[in-house]
Scaffold this motif. Structure first.
Motif, mmCIF file in Angstrom:
data_model
loop_
_atom_site.group_PDB
_atom_site.id
_atom_site.type_symbol
_atom_site.label_atom_id
_atom_site.label_comp_id
_atom_site.label_asym_id
_atom_site.label_seq_id
_atom_site.Cartn_x
_atom_site.Cartn_y
_atom_site.Cartn_z
ATOM 1 N N TRP A 17 2.701 12.549 5.019
ATOM 2 C CA TRP A 17 3.261 11.197 5.017
ATOM 3 C C TRP A 17 3.864 10.830 6.369
ATOM 4 C CZ3 TRP A 17 2.203 7.192 2.299
ATOM 5 C CH2 TRP A 17 1.619 7.380 1.053
ATOM 6 N N GLN B 292 0.312 1.097 4.417
ATOM 7 C CA GLN B 292 0.867 2.007 3.426
ATOM 8 C C GLN B 292 2.182 1.405 2.961
ATOM 9 O OE1 GLN B 292 0.274 3.730 6.619
ATOM 10 N NE2 GLN B 292 -1.769 4.318 6.049
ATOM 11 N N GLY C 268 -2.146 2.762 -0.207
ATOM 12 C CA GLY C 268 -2.566 2.655 1.180
ATOM 13 C C GLY C 268 -4.008 2.200 1.291
#
Length: 177
Positions: A51, A63, A77
């Protein structure tokens, strides 16, 4: 039941929370498609590293995280198409929501935040009936392409779903027929 969530772009400081929610969502989503041994490999800390990379991608990638009471409960995303034979210029790369929030409208909020009203496509596990129903409501249909994806050392069979034109246009045309 519709729940209002704060939908906002993912930032690097979300990485730890996203890693935990990501692992939980995978357990909830794939518990009947992947073995317990495979799912035990999911490590929130390793997902958090991923992430951190995602949060640094360029502006062509979107995202977002969904927050309820300041806690991340889901994420989505999208970005440029990754397939060589791309059926649309944009791809939904992922969308996950904790089971406790299914049916609240948050999944649709996440989807709407990362996918414009136009052509796009995605890959989804063939056995994920709930996801197939969600995507069908959003104008997607199988295009006949399938693949076996290696996931945590096992094989997950996926199908490609495509929305060739705007859902709003399809609905307006359907109303005139």
């Amino acid at each position: 039941m519709v729940t209002t969530a704060l939908i906002r772009p993912v930032v690097e400081s979300d990485a730890e929370s996203l890693g935990l929610v990501h692992a939980t969502c995978w357990h909830e989503t794939y518990d009947n498609q992947l073995s317990a041994a495979a799912l035990e490999q999911l490590q929130p800390a390793r997902l958090a590293v991923m992430w951190r990379r995602f949060s640094a991608q360029g502006p062509q990638f979107r995202q977002v995280a969904a927050l309820v009471d300041d806690e991340i409960v889901g994420f989505a995303g999208s970005g440029p198409a990754r397939d060589a034979d791309k059926p649309a210029p944009n791809e939904l790369h992922f969308i996950y929501l904790l089971d406790a929030y299914h049916g609240t409208g948050i999944g649709q909020q996440l989807f709407d935040a990362v996918i414009d009203d136009g052509p796009s496509y995605l890959w989804v596990a063939a056995e994920n009936a709930r996801a197939h129903s969600f995507y069908k409501r959003n104008g997607y249909a199988p295009d006949g392409h399938e693949q076996d994806q290696e996931v945590l050392g096992e094989v997950l069979h996926e199908v490609r779903l495509v929305r060739p034109r705007s859902l709003a246009r399809r609905l307006s045309l359907a109303g005139t027929e």
